[in-house]
Design a protein around this motif. Structure first.
Motif: not given
Lengths: 307, 263
Positions: B20, B80-81, B84, B134-135, B138, B161, B164-165
């Protein structure tokens, strides 16, 4: 044919063939264990002991045959079976980053202990350290935690794969006490072991498996009949060595001095005592019965047939 | 069921925290440069205009320095992806895979819990971890976007987002499926990474390389149109692909895991 309703554990013609190797790790295995009985499951490495245990727990799917625990089919009613089981795995796998307390809490949430007091009692008797991460504990100390998790919900059936490995002699004694208590409570206990003295001490019956087949199944009491017993005898006069050697069942006579001998006797003892009654005997010592020789006989005898 | 979820989350609490922090840091640093880049957008666009269309496609399009272009190319299309997906594939391969490799799955399955429950619990825990990370990313993105006045609505950022998730779930569930079918943790991770990387390349280049259009249809990246979402012109039916793909993989995982030999 073994009737599943008559026994706590009933295994009928159970076979397991591994796809990759194409060989049968278990072949038509049939046996049973009753409530209040400890069954010792012996055999050399790779004989099929762990495969049997892992199949009973439904970690492996049987190829043929069936097995039931307290009337529940091990495949169809796997969850019901596990409700009744205490299991101790042979490899001692635990979550190494958890402390003993956290590990027991986790498993306790999935199946609550019989009581908090009993869990504490087990911890105390086994002198288990619940505060350190399991990865920092020795193999023996981790084994204590594994024993606690297997016993803490007081299951009606216990399946133990080499349960005392890694324990020191003091803790082995505590473990044997726990086994005896579980047996007295009416639990059926199925345990594999390489420690023949342990099997002799706690088991009612033993089965010896080799190449996936049960080669012999005996009561410990019957095996004791087959075991060679050792006597140290001291006579007032000179020891009647020649007469002793001629007795039926006497396998070996060692003369220690003029008056004393050590005898190894197999089977019936009455001829020996009949002879002793005719002499003045000042001392008779009996050594503890050792079934190791009998176990080894079955291991080796079958091995020779295989060659 | 919730015990397994709870303890799995507990076991991974520190890695979840660090992931995170890592994702939030990436967002903060990337958007902190936006005001500088924005002021030089015209000259930077001119410089990048010389790149081939295929190269531009790998970064999510031809527009890099408009508000939407910057957010998309620097964060939401790739970085970001990517982060993740690394998290998700690692989780997918290890949630069941590590327990099986290390033998701890036997301790869990010797308790009265079905394989179905274990599988669902582990997957739920994995999904929650990805959702938490992800949150956090985001939230950092929405906050920083307001701070640097990037001019893209919070709603569109949230939607991007979320997309993306969902994309990340598809790759995570591929690794989960491979582990659940007993392929081994290393194989699960390796194959899922190749699928993700191949999917990214196929999906990105399909707009410029004609023959890639058909094969790219089987890769989730083909359905990931983050720039369109940021502009508010996205066809949400594409999300259905991610959901169906994830559900399909979970179904196959369950069918295989419930009956196979463990260990």
């Amino acid at each position: 044919m073994i009737n599943v309703m008559d026994h706590a554990i009933a295994i009928s013609k159970l076979s397991k063939k591994y796809r990759r190797s194409g060989t049968f790790a278990l072949h038509n295995l049939s046996l049973y264990v009753d409530a209040g009985e400890v069954y010792g499951f012996l055999g050399p490495n790779g004989a099929g002991k762990s495969t049997t245990i892992r199949t009973l727990l439904n970690f492996l799917q049987p190829t043929n045959g069936s097995a039931s625990i307290l009337g529940h089919d091990i495949v169809k009613d796997a969850v019901a079976v596990r409700q009744e089981i205490g299991y101790l795995s042979g490899d001692g796998a635990v979550y190494l980053k958890m402390t003993g307390q956290q590990y027991l809490d986790y498993l306790g949430e999935l199946q609550p202990p019989a009581s908090k007091a009993y869990k504490q009692e087990l911890t105390k008797r086994l002198q288990a350290n619940l505060k350190k991460p399991l990865g920092e504990l020795s193999r023996g100390n981790r084994q204590k935690i594994s024993i606690i998790q297997a016993f803490m919900h007081q299951p009606r059936v216990m399946i133990l794969d080499e349960p005392s490995s890694g324990l020191d002699p003091l803790m082995q004694e505590v473990f044997y006490e726990l086994i005896t208590e579980a047996k007295d409570r009416g639990a059926a206990i199925f345990m594999s072991s390489h420690i023949l003295g342990e099997v002799q001490k706690v088991c009612n019956r033993v089965g010896i498996i080799r190449d996936g087949k049960l080669i012999i199944e005996r009561n410990i009491a019957d095996m004791a009949q087959e075991a060679t017993q050792t006597f140290d005898i001291t006579f007032k006069e000179a020891a009647p060595v020649t007469m002793l050697k001629q007795l039926s069942g006497v396998q070996k006579v060692t003369q220690n001095d003029v008056h004393s001998v050590t005898l190894h006797v197999h089977g019936e003892l009455s001829p020996l005592f009949a002879l002793l009654a005719k002499h003045t005997v000042t001392k008779v010592d009996t050594r503890a019965l050792d079934l190791e020789e009998v176990f080894m006989h079955y291991y080796q005898a079958e091995g020779k047939q295989d060659v | 069921m919730f015990s397994v979820v709870k303890w799995t989350l507990w076991q991974r609490r520190w890695s979840t925290l660090w992931w995170s922090i890592g994702v939030a840091s990436l967002v903060l640093v990337t958007l902190a440069f936006y005001p500088t880049v924005h002021n030089q957008a015209a000259s930077l666009n001119k410089s990048f205009g010389g790149l081939s269309n295929s190269t531009l496609a790998l970064f999510g399009g031809t527009d890099f320095f408009s508000p939407v272009g910057y957010l998309n190319s620097q964060l939401i299309y790739l970085m970001l992806p990517l982060l993740l997906i690394i998290l998700g594939i690692g989780l997918g391969g290890s949630l069941i895979g590590r327990d099986e490799t290390e033998g701890t799955i036997e301790a869990l399955l010797s308790r009265p819990i079905s394989r179905t429950r274990l599988l669902l619990s582990k997957s739920l825990a994995g999904g929650l971890i990805i959702l938490i990370v992800t949150s956090v990313g985001t939230a950092a993105l929405v906050a920083m976007a307001q701070l640097v006045h990037i001019g893209v609505s919070a709603g569109n950022i949230l939607a991007a987002c979320f997309s993306c998730f969902m994309l990340v779930l598809t790759f995570s569930v591929v690794a989960f499926l491979l582990a659940a079918t007993g392929r081994g943790r290393a194989a699960a991770l390796g194959i899922a990474v190749v699928y993700a990387l191949g999917g990214y390349i196929f999906g990105s280049l399909a707009s410029t390389v004609h023959w890639l259009k058909i094969p790219s249809l089987i890769f989730p990246y083909h359905y990931y149109h983050s720039a369109d979402i940021l502009r508010g012109t996205f066809d949400w039916s594409s999300i259905l692909f991610f959901a169906l793909f994830t559900a399909g993989c979970m179904l196959i995982s369950w069918l295989s895991f419930r009956k196979r030999d463990l260990g």
